[in-house]
Design a protein around this motif. Structure first.
Motif, mmCIF file in Angstrom:
data_model
loop_
_atom_site.group_PDB
_atom_site.id
_atom_site.type_symbol
_atom_site.label_atom_id
_atom_site.label_comp_id
_atom_site.label_asym_id
_atom_site.label_seq_id
_atom_site.Cartn_x
_atom_site.Cartn_y
_atom_site.Cartn_z
ATOM 1 N N SER A 32 -14.821 -9.589 36.094
ATOM 2 C CA SER A 32 -14.808 -10.686 35.118
ATOM 3 C C SER A 32 -14.528 -10.134 33.720
ATOM 4 O O SER A 32 -15.153 -9.172 33.275
ATOM 5 C CB SER A 32 -16.158 -11.408 35.131
ATOM 6 O OG SER A 32 -16.216 -12.323 34.049
ATOM 7 N N SER A 33 -13.595 -10.809 33.010
ATOM 8 C CA SER A 33 -13.228 -10.379 31.651
ATOM 9 C C SER A 33 -14.015 -11.143 30.598
ATOM 10 O O SER A 33 -13.995 -10.779 29.424
ATOM 11 C CB SER A 33 -11.738 -10.653 31.427
ATOM 12 O OG SER A 33 -11.507 -12.064 31.488
ATOM 13 N N GLY A 34 -14.635 -12.256 31.000
ATOM 14 C CA GLY A 34 -15.339 -13.114 30.038
ATOM 15 C C GLY A 34 -14.451 -14.190 29.426
ATOM 16 O O GLY A 34 -14.929 -15.060 28.697
ATOM 17 N N MET A 36 -12.935 -16.922 30.521
ATOM 18 C CA MET A 36 -13.231 -18.337 30.800
ATOM 19 C C MET A 36 -14.464 -18.796 30.012
ATOM 20 O O MET A 36 -14.457 -19.875 29.399
ATOM 21 C CB MET A 36 -13.443 -18.510 32.318
ATOM 22 C CG MET A 36 -13.471 -19.940 32.798
ATOM 23 S SD MET A 36 -11.905 -20.818 32.568
ATOM 24 C CE MET A 36 -12.379 -22.086 31.425
ATOM 25 N N ALA A 93 -22.776 -21.948 33.481
ATOM 26 C CA ALA A 93 -22.872 -20.588 34.030
ATOM 27 C C ALA A 93 -21.488 -20.133 34.474
ATOM 28 O O ALA A 93 -21.061 -20.382 35.603
ATOM 29 C CB ALA A 93 -23.849 -20.564 35.194
ATOM 30 N N THR A 94 -20.785 -19.486 33.554
ATOM 31 C CA THR A 94 -19.450 -18.975 33.867
ATOM 32 C C THR A 94 -19.504 -17.533 34.335
ATOM 33 O O THR A 94 -18.553 -17.024 34.933
ATOM 34 C CB THR A 94 -18.566 -19.013 32.593
ATOM 35 O OG1 THR A 94 -18.825 -20.228 31.914
ATOM 36 C CG2 THR A 94 -17.107 -18.964 32.932
ATOM 37 N N ALA A 95 -20.606 -16.855 34.035
ATOM 38 C CA ALA A 95 -20.705 -15.415 34.302
ATOM 39 C C ALA A 95 -20.576 -15.101 35.790
ATOM 40 O O ALA A 95 -21.001 -15.878 36.646
ATOM 41 C CB ALA A 95 -22.040 -14.880 33.790
ATOM 42 N N PRO A 127 -32.329 -12.306 40.383
ATOM 43 C CA PRO A 127 -32.678 -13.729 40.286
ATOM 44 C C PRO A 127 -31.413 -14.565 40.095
ATOM 45 O O PRO A 127 -30.435 -14.082 39.510
ATOM 46 C CB PRO A 127 -33.562 -13.799 39.029
ATOM 47 C CG PRO A 127 -33.302 -12.554 38.269
ATOM 48 C CD PRO A 127 -32.825 -11.522 39.250
ATOM 49 N N ILE A 129 -29.638 -17.106 38.102
ATOM 50 C CA ILE A 129 -29.811 -17.596 36.731
ATOM 51 C C ILE A 129 -29.632 -19.112 36.643
ATOM 52 O O ILE A 129 -30.493 -19.824 36.122
ATOM 53 C CB ILE A 129 -28.818 -16.883 35.786
ATOM 54 C CG1 ILE A 129 -29.096 -15.369 35.803
ATOM 55 C CG2 ILE A 129 -28.910 -17.440 34.368
ATOM 56 C CD1 ILE A 129 -27.999 -14.520 35.191
ATOM 57 N N VAL A 130 -28.521 -19.610 37.178
ATOM 58 C CA VAL A 130 -28.242 -21.043 37.014
ATOM 59 C C VAL A 130 -29.244 -21.893 37.804
ATOM 60 O O VAL A 130 -29.688 -22.944 37.335
ATOM 61 C CB VAL A 130 -26.760 -21.375 37.346
ATOM 62 C CG1 VAL A 130 -26.460 -21.299 38.820
ATOM 63 C CG2 VAL A 130 -26.383 -22.728 36.795
ATOM 64 N N PHE A 146 -20.245 -22.333 38.091
ATOM 65 C CA PHE A 146 -18.898 -22.060 38.548
ATOM 66 C C PHE A 146 -19.010 -21.587 39.996
ATOM 67 O O PHE A 146 -20.088 -21.173 40.439
ATOM 68 C CB PHE A 146 -18.231 -20.983 37.685
ATOM 69 C CG PHE A 146 -17.443 -21.542 36.537
ATOM 70 C CD1 PHE A 146 -18.085 -22.239 35.524
ATOM 71 C CD2 PHE A 146 -16.062 -21.392 36.466
ATOM 72 C CE1 PHE A 146 -17.368 -22.773 34.463
ATOM 73 C CE2 PHE A 146 -15.327 -21.919 35.410
ATOM 74 C CZ PHE A 146 -15.974 -22.603 34.414
ATOM 75 N N LYS A 160 -22.798 -25.491 47.011
ATOM 76 C CA LYS A 160 -23.432 -24.858 45.839
ATOM 77 C C LYS A 160 -24.099 -25.898 44.948
ATOM 78 O O LYS A 160 -25.155 -25.656 44.368
ATOM 79 C CB LYS A 160 -22.399 -24.078 45.025
ATOM 80 C CG LYS A 160 -22.398 -22.622 45.413
ATOM 81 C CD LYS A 160 -21.544 -21.709 44.604
ATOM 82 C CE LYS A 160 -21.530 -20.360 45.328
ATOM 83 N NZ LYS A 160 -20.303 -19.646 45.262
ATOM 84 N N LYS A 164 -27.961 -25.064 44.397
ATOM 85 C CA LYS A 164 -28.384 -24.584 43.087
ATOM 86 C C LYS A 164 -29.001 -25.689 42.233
ATOM 87 O O LYS A 164 -29.503 -25.425 41.141
ATOM 88 C CB LYS A 164 -27.218 -23.927 42.363
ATOM 89 C CG LYS A 164 -26.751 -22.647 43.079
ATOM 90 C CD LYS A 164 -25.806 -21.810 42.270
ATOM 91 C CE LYS A 164 -25.300 -20.620 43.074
ATOM 92 N NZ LYS A 164 -25.783 -19.335 42.551
ATOM 93 N N ASN A 172 -13.120 -22.307 41.453
ATOM 94 C CA ASN A 172 -11.797 -21.671 41.321
ATOM 95 C C ASN A 172 -11.586 -20.674 42.452
ATOM 96 O O ASN A 172 -12.521 -20.072 42.968
ATOM 97 C CB ASN A 172 -11.542 -21.051 39.944
ATOM 98 C CG ASN A 172 -12.680 -20.268 39.311
ATOM 99 O OD1 ASN A 172 -12.677 -20.003 38.119
ATOM 100 N ND2 ASN A 172 -13.677 -19.878 40.086
ATOM 101 N N GLY A 182 -9.895 -12.245 35.053
ATOM 102 C CA GLY A 182 -9.053 -11.454 34.169
ATOM 103 C C GLY A 182 -7.809 -12.142 33.628
ATOM 104 O O GLY A 182 -7.335 -11.793 32.568
ATOM 105 N N LYS A 204 -6.646 -20.915 29.996
ATOM 106 C CA LYS A 204 -8.110 -21.077 30.069
ATOM 107 C C LYS A 204 -8.645 -21.929 28.912
ATOM 108 O O LYS A 204 -9.624 -22.657 29.088
ATOM 109 C CB LYS A 204 -8.794 -19.703 30.119
ATOM 110 C CG LYS A 204 -8.741 -19.119 31.527
ATOM 111 C CD LYS A 204 -9.463 -17.806 31.712
ATOM 112 C CE LYS A 204 -9.367 -17.388 33.195
ATOM 113 N NZ LYS A 204 -9.741 -16.018 33.476
#
Ligand code: PMT
Length: 221
Positions: A32-34, A36, A93-95, A127, A129-130, A146, A160, A164, A172, A182, A204
């Protein structure tokens, strides 16, 4: 979009990868590049929101009028997310969070032993997170996950959604190289409880603006 669409709203976003330490010089991570998550932070700030961006290790500039919190591991991202989400209206939560981390973070560099040809690394679960934010006391009105899938995208996204406890899943297909991890573009399927809507392929930033509008509508603005 309409100026002031999210004025007075608080938005918390996670972005980028996490790094799970093996020893002082090695870690487990992902691609992941961050991009998004940072695009979403920029779009939400442009819509007038107060934005907190919880970022894993990435090489990106902080968008204007965005408060950035840098973290490294999933555990640190979890703590920052649970500290910042009470009172927020929207959590995204995109991470790409590591599901597992090494059971031990060795104090010193692990050395290869003479004659050693294999090594086993024991992992323990991080854990979620979302799911933690979605199940918390002061849950934001709108919680978004995501879903990085490689097949049966809509089906897995729906699973999901309920597993969640979130309001939306942005799915995606990460098996493609032209979108997802990326790249500067993405193609998504926005999956809600009773309908789903495709968007893209598009840059994006355009995808982020589409999503911010959809989440603003779901908040009733
Ligand atoms: O960063 P880019 O290079 O721009 O790439 C964007 C992206 C491909 C990373 C992004 O679009 C994306 O799909 N993000 C989710 C990646 C992911 O880890 O998906 P997942 O299906 O494994 O996780 C599902 C959801 O649970 C995600 O919202 C994730 O943030 C969340 N999660 C997962 C594990 C965990 N321990 N805690 C979480 O909150």
């Amino acid at each position: 979009f309409a100026p002031g669409l999210l004025t007075g709203r608080r938005v918390v976003i996670t972005a980028g990868p996490t790094r799970e330490a093996i020893d002082p010089v090695r870690y487990l991570s992902n691609h992941s590049s961050g991009k998004m998550g940072f695009a979403l932070a920029r779009a939400a700030a442009e819509a007038g929101a107060e934005v907190v961006l919880i970022a894993g290790p990435v090489d990106l500039a902080t968008p204007e009028r965005v408060t950035r919190i840098d973290v490294v591991s999933a555990q640190q991202m979890y703590e920052a997310a649970l500290a910042r989400s009470p009172g927020a209206d929207l959590f995204i939560a995109t991470a790409a969070v590591a599901d597992f981390r090494p059971a031990e973070d060795a104090a010193h560099k692990i050395k290869k032993q003479p004659g050693q040809s294999e090594m086993t690394l024991k992992l323990v679960q991080n854990p979620d997170i979302v799911a933690g934010v979605a199940g918390s006391d002061k849950r934001p009105a709108c919680v978004v996950a995501f879903a990085a899938e490689t097949q049966n995208v809509e089906d897995y996204a729906r699973r999901k959604l309920s597993k969640k406890g979130v309001d939306w899943v942005v799915a995606n297909d990460v098996s493609r190289t032209d979108i997802g991890f990326g790249s500067d573009s993405n193609e998504i399927l926005l999956v809600g409880r009773d309908h789903s809507e495709p968007f893209g392929p598009a840059g994006k930033q355009q995808v982020a603006r589409f999503l911010v509008e959809a989440f603003a509508r779901s908040l009733g603005t």
